[in-house]
Design an enzyme around this catalytic site. Structure first.
Site, PDB file in Angstrom:
ATOM      1  N   LYS A  75     -34.967 -57.214  19.705  1.00 20.27           N
ATOM      2  CA  LYS A  75     -33.588 -57.590  19.390  1.00 20.27           C
ATOM      3  C   LYS A  75     -32.790 -56.367  18.914  1.00 20.27           C
ATOM      4  O   LYS A  75     -31.664 -56.138  19.337  1.00 20.27           O
ATOM      5  CB  LYS A  75     -33.631 -58.656  18.284  1.00 20.27           C
ATOM      6  N   GLU A  98     -23.008 -69.742   3.771  1.00 17.82           N
ATOM      7  CA  GLU A  98     -22.074 -69.513   4.888  1.00 17.82           C
ATOM      8  C   GLU A  98     -21.734 -70.857   5.529  1.00 17.82           C
ATOM      9  O   GLU A  98     -22.598 -71.699   5.681  1.00 17.82           O
ATOM     10  CB  GLU A  98     -22.765 -68.576   5.899  1.00 17.82           C
ATOM     11  N   PHE A  99     -20.477 -71.028   5.903  1.00 15.29           N
ATOM     12  CA  PHE A  99     -20.060 -72.310   6.487  1.00 15.29           C
ATOM     13  C   PHE A  99     -19.596 -72.167   7.934  1.00 15.29           C
ATOM     14  O   PHE A  99     -18.920 -73.045   8.458  1.00 15.29           O
ATOM     15  CB  PHE A  99     -18.953 -72.937   5.627  1.00 15.29           C
ATOM     16  N   LEU A 100     -19.917 -71.040   8.568  1.00 19.82           N
ATOM     17  CA  LEU A 100     -19.422 -70.841   9.936  1.00 19.82           C
ATOM     18  C   LEU A 100     -20.091 -71.804  10.911  1.00 19.82           C
ATOM     19  O   LEU A 100     -21.236 -72.226  10.719  1.00 19.82           O
ATOM     20  CB  LEU A 100     -19.631 -69.395  10.379  1.00 19.82           C
ATOM     21  N   ARG A 101     -19.334 -72.158  11.944  1.00 14.47           N
ATOM     22  CA  ARG A 101     -19.873 -73.005  13.013  1.00 14.47           C
ATOM     23  C   ARG A 101     -20.151 -72.149  14.231  1.00 14.47           C
ATOM     24  O   ARG A 101     -19.372 -71.239  14.531  1.00 14.47           O
ATOM     25  CB  ARG A 101     -18.852 -74.078  13.425  1.00 14.47           C
ATOM     26  N   CYS A 158     -28.633 -76.532  12.468  1.00 16.29           N
ATOM     27  CA  CYS A 158     -28.224 -76.669  11.063  1.00 16.29           C
ATOM     28  C   CYS A 158     -28.347 -78.098  10.544  1.00 16.29           C
ATOM     29  O   CYS A 158     -29.135 -78.357   9.634  1.00 16.29           O
ATOM     30  CB  CYS A 158     -26.799 -76.159  10.900  1.00 16.29           C
ATOM     31  N   LYS A 183     -31.939 -79.876  10.542  1.00 14.06           N
ATOM     32  CA  LYS A 183     -32.862 -79.143   9.650  1.00 14.06           C
ATOM     33  C   LYS A 183     -32.413 -79.245   8.189  1.00 14.06           C
ATOM     34  O   LYS A 183     -33.236 -79.467   7.297  1.00 14.06           O
ATOM     35  CB  LYS A 183     -32.879 -77.691  10.132  1.00 14.06           C
ATOM     36  N   LYS A 195     -23.674 -78.157  21.664  1.00  8.36           N
ATOM     37  CA  LYS A 195     -22.221 -78.359  21.621  1.00  8.36           C
ATOM     38  C   LYS A 195     -21.582 -77.278  22.490  1.00  8.36           C
ATOM     39  O   LYS A 195     -22.271 -76.326  22.897  1.00  8.36           O
ATOM     40  CB  LYS A 195     -21.717 -78.309  20.179  1.00  8.36           C
TER      41      LYS A 195
HETATM   42  C1  UGA Z   1     -22.553 -76.716  11.073  1.00  7.61           C
HETATM   43  C2  UGA Z   1     -21.398 -76.793  10.063  1.00  7.61           C
HETATM   44  O1  UGA Z   1     -20.248 -77.375  10.673  1.00  7.61           O
HETATM   45  C3  UGA Z   1     -21.045 -75.401   9.539  1.00  7.61           C
HETATM   46  O2  UGA Z   1     -20.046 -75.501   8.532  1.00  7.61           O
HETATM   47  C4  UGA Z   1     -22.306 -74.761   8.948  1.00  7.61           C
HETATM   48  O3  UGA Z   1     -22.056 -73.440   8.499  1.00  7.61           O
HETATM   49  C5  UGA Z   1     -23.395 -74.717  10.001  1.00  7.61           C
HETATM   50  O4  UGA Z   1     -23.670 -76.057  10.467  1.00  7.61           O
HETATM   51  C6  UGA Z   1     -24.621 -74.100   9.382  1.00  7.61           C
HETATM   52  O5  UGA Z   1     -25.157 -74.693   8.445  1.00  7.61           O
HETATM   53  O6  UGA Z   1     -24.972 -72.964   9.718  1.00  7.61           O
HETATM   54  P1  UGA Z   1     -22.756 -76.078  13.682  1.00  7.61           P
HETATM   55  O7  UGA Z   1     -24.133 -76.621  13.593  1.00  7.61           O
HETATM   56  O8  UGA Z   1     -22.530 -74.745  14.328  1.00  7.61           O
HETATM   57  O9  UGA Z   1     -22.102 -75.965  12.197  1.00  7.61           O
HETATM   58  O10 UGA Z   1     -21.883 -77.085  14.521  1.00  7.61           O
HETATM   59  P2  UGA Z   1     -20.838 -78.263  14.256  1.00  7.61           P
HETATM   60  O11 UGA Z   1     -19.585 -77.923  14.940  1.00  7.61           O
HETATM   61  O12 UGA Z   1     -20.751 -78.637  12.838  1.00  7.61           O
HETATM   62  O13 UGA Z   1     -21.531 -79.448  15.077  1.00  7.61           O
HETATM   63  C7  UGA Z   1     -22.807 -79.967  14.723  1.00  7.61           C
HETATM   64  C8  UGA Z   1     -23.180 -81.122  15.606  1.00  7.61           C
HETATM   65  O14 UGA Z   1     -22.398 -82.266  15.294  1.00  7.61           O
HETATM   66  C9  UGA Z   1     -22.986 -80.884  17.101  1.00  7.61           C
HETATM   67  O15 UGA Z   1     -24.121 -81.401  17.786  1.00  7.61           O
HETATM   68  C10 UGA Z   1     -21.757 -81.687  17.443  1.00  7.61           C
HETATM   69  O16 UGA Z   1     -21.737 -82.122  18.778  1.00  7.61           O
HETATM   70  C11 UGA Z   1     -21.881 -82.845  16.478  1.00  7.61           C
HETATM   71  N1  UGA Z   1     -20.597 -83.493  16.158  1.00  7.61           N
HETATM   72  C12 UGA Z   1     -19.642 -82.822  15.466  1.00  7.61           C
HETATM   73  C13 UGA Z   1     -20.373 -84.810  16.534  1.00  7.61           C
HETATM   74  O17 UGA Z   1     -21.243 -85.459  17.169  1.00  7.61           O
HETATM   75  N2  UGA Z   1     -19.187 -85.414  16.199  1.00  7.61           N
HETATM   76  C14 UGA Z   1     -18.221 -84.773  15.507  1.00  7.61           C
HETATM   77  O18 UGA Z   1     -17.168 -85.399  15.210  1.00  7.61           O
HETATM   78  C15 UGA Z   1     -18.447 -83.440  15.129  1.00  7.61           C
END
Ligand code: UGA
Length: 432
Positions: free
Chosen positions: A35, A151-154, A260, A263, A320
């Site tokens: 990496k 961290e709260f990033l998506r 995320c 887990k 997603k």
């Molecule tokens: C999530 C959190 O949103 C972030 O704030 C956090 O930092 C991150 O986990 C982490 O802990 O590192 P992420 O997993 O990248 O981020 O993606 P999200 O956009 O939150 O989506 C998570 C899942 O929920 C996806 O499978 C999405 O399809 C699903 N989802 C989301 C739904 O089924 N419905 C919704 O209305 C929103």
């Protein structure tokens, strides 16, 4: 500031690149030499919009370096972010051995004051353990602080989320640590909440769990909508306009995936149990989520009668849109189940097919070069990930290519009436 980021995974890489872009000197370390040499050649190991350019620019400006040498990373920095993985054990408990190993090594290499910041998502009390580890292994007289800065990033919008966060959480035990982190994040102009370390850790687990709860809640409501003739989109809109509820994370579908939410929920349930609390609510959130994935297979069965021998065109594999991440992706469970039932699977995803090909669940799947190839000759098309390109498909062409015009949409990307008018048998989530 001189910063080291240990762990070049999703969170580590984005953190390192963004902190470099804010003008800091960043050295990013990982034990994976493949990496690191990739990064040193200018190649980015993950797909994340904008990350490529950000890293290129900061490498050019010599603000970011990549190394496998942890000692040099520690020696050349004052602030060290730990962003290594905390994968789930079979029991669901977070495996913190990587964190401990890194903390031990950091302790050995520290010669002067360091602020060691926990960036990985960790159960409450991990910060305390990091501190104990540093105390046990550091040379006598070397000073340090420990902080938690979740961290709260998506994924898919990571850079924007890092640069424009709703809030920044800093869990500290000393004024010095608070001052360093407040100064580091000052350029972002976002609200900074200072807490103790345990609170910061719980804020992260509780936030992810709450968002996951919203998703399972709306999916449960979608099931009632289907049974009663209501429309979950209307219901979510009606609920979401109440400012106390909010519309986001009320999109019904096939449930949450990714590395995320599944887990972190497991880990939160587990740490709660360890602390003597049975978090029943989260257990239900998890159960509803697991059932929701299989609901899609039941829907296919309902429209196709028997699945055996049928061809299913799957659109979308990543958990997603805007990511190539396949970890805990609902597509894995759904495709595995359809294969068990005897279906032939054709599939297309704009970014994640390379990763999917390597997973055993996808053995025998025919990967296609575009969505039209995936639905060719199919008895049913299945929408699993709501990529924008699927919202813009030439539906007349899709209809012609399919063996019969049946679409089961796990992400509600089309209007049911329009689909019916186009002559599709269209089945989605929580809408008639
Ligand atoms: C999530 C959190 O949103 C972030 O704030 C956090 O930092 C991150 O986990 C982490 O802990 O590192 P992420 O997993 O990248 O981020 O993606 P999200 O956009 O939150 O989506 C998570 C899942 O929920 C996806 O499978 C999405 O399809 C699903 N989802 C989301 C739904 O089924 N419905 C919704 O209305 C929103």
């Amino acid at each position: 500031m001189k910063i080291a980021v240990i762990g070049a995974g999703y969170v580590g890489l984005v953190t390192a690149a963004c902190l470099a872009d804010l003008g800091n000197d960043v050295i990013c370390n990982d034990i994976d030499s493949g990496k690191i040499s990739k990064l040193n050649r200018g190649a980015i190991p993950i797909y994340e919009p904008g990350l490529d350019d950000l890293i290129k620019r900061n490498r050019r400006e010599k603000r970011i370096k990549f190394t496998t040498n942890l000692r040099s990373a520690v020696e050349s920095s004052e602030v060290i972010f730990i962003a290594v993985g905390t994968p789930p054990k079979d029991s669901g408990e977070a495996d913190l051995t990587h964190i401990e190993a890194v903390a031990r090594d950091i302790a050995r290499y520290m010669k002067s004051y360091h602020l060691v910041v926990e960036k990985s998502t960790t159960p409450v009390e991990t910060g305390i353990w990091i501190k104990k580890t540093l105390e046990s292994y550091a040379r006598k007289g070397v000073k340090f602080d420990v902080a938690s800065n979740p961290e709260f990033l998506r994924e898919g919008s990571a850079i924007g989320d890092f640069m424009r966060p709703d809030r920044i959480i800093i869990g500290v035990e000393s004024k010095k640590a608070e001052a360093i982190l407040t100064e580091l994040y000052r350029p972002l102009g976002s609200e900074i909440i200072v807490t103790n370390i345990n609170s910061a850790e719980i804020i992260k687990h509780a936030s992810n769990s709450f968002l996951a709860t919203k998703i399972s809640f709306i999916n449960a409501v979608a099931n009632i909508c289907e049974r009663s003739g209501a429309d979950v989109e209307e219901v979510a809109r009606g609920m979401g306009l109440d400012k106390r509820i909010g519309r986001s994370f009320l999109d019904a579908g096939i449930g949450f995936g990714g590395f995320c939410f599944p887990k972190d929920i497991e880990a939160f349930i587990h740490i709660s149990e360890k602390l003597g609390y049975n978090f029943e609510l989260l257990k239900s959130v998890k159960r509803i989520n697991e059932a929701q994935r299989l609901l899609l297979v039941k829907k296919v069965e309902k429209v196709l009668w028997n699945i055996k021998g049928k061809t299913i065109g799957v659109l979308g594999l990543a958990f997603k849109p805007n990511t190539d991440d396949m970890r805990f992706a609902p597509s894995s469970t759904i495709i595995e189940k359809l294969k068990q039932e005897g279906a032939h699977i054709r599939a297309y995803d704009p970014q994640s097919m390379g990763r999917a090909r390597q997973l055993p669940e996808f053995k025998g799947v025919r990967f296609c070069k575009d969505p039209y190839g995936a639905v060719k000759g199919a008895d049913c098309a299945l929408i699993v990930t709501e990529w924008n390109e699927f919202k813009e498909l030439d539906l007349k062409k899709i209809k012609k290519l399919m063996c019969q015009p049946v679409i089961v949409d796990g992400r509600n990307i089309y209007e049911p009436k329009m689909m019916k008018d186009l002559g599709f048998k269209y089945n989605c989530i929580g809408r008639a």
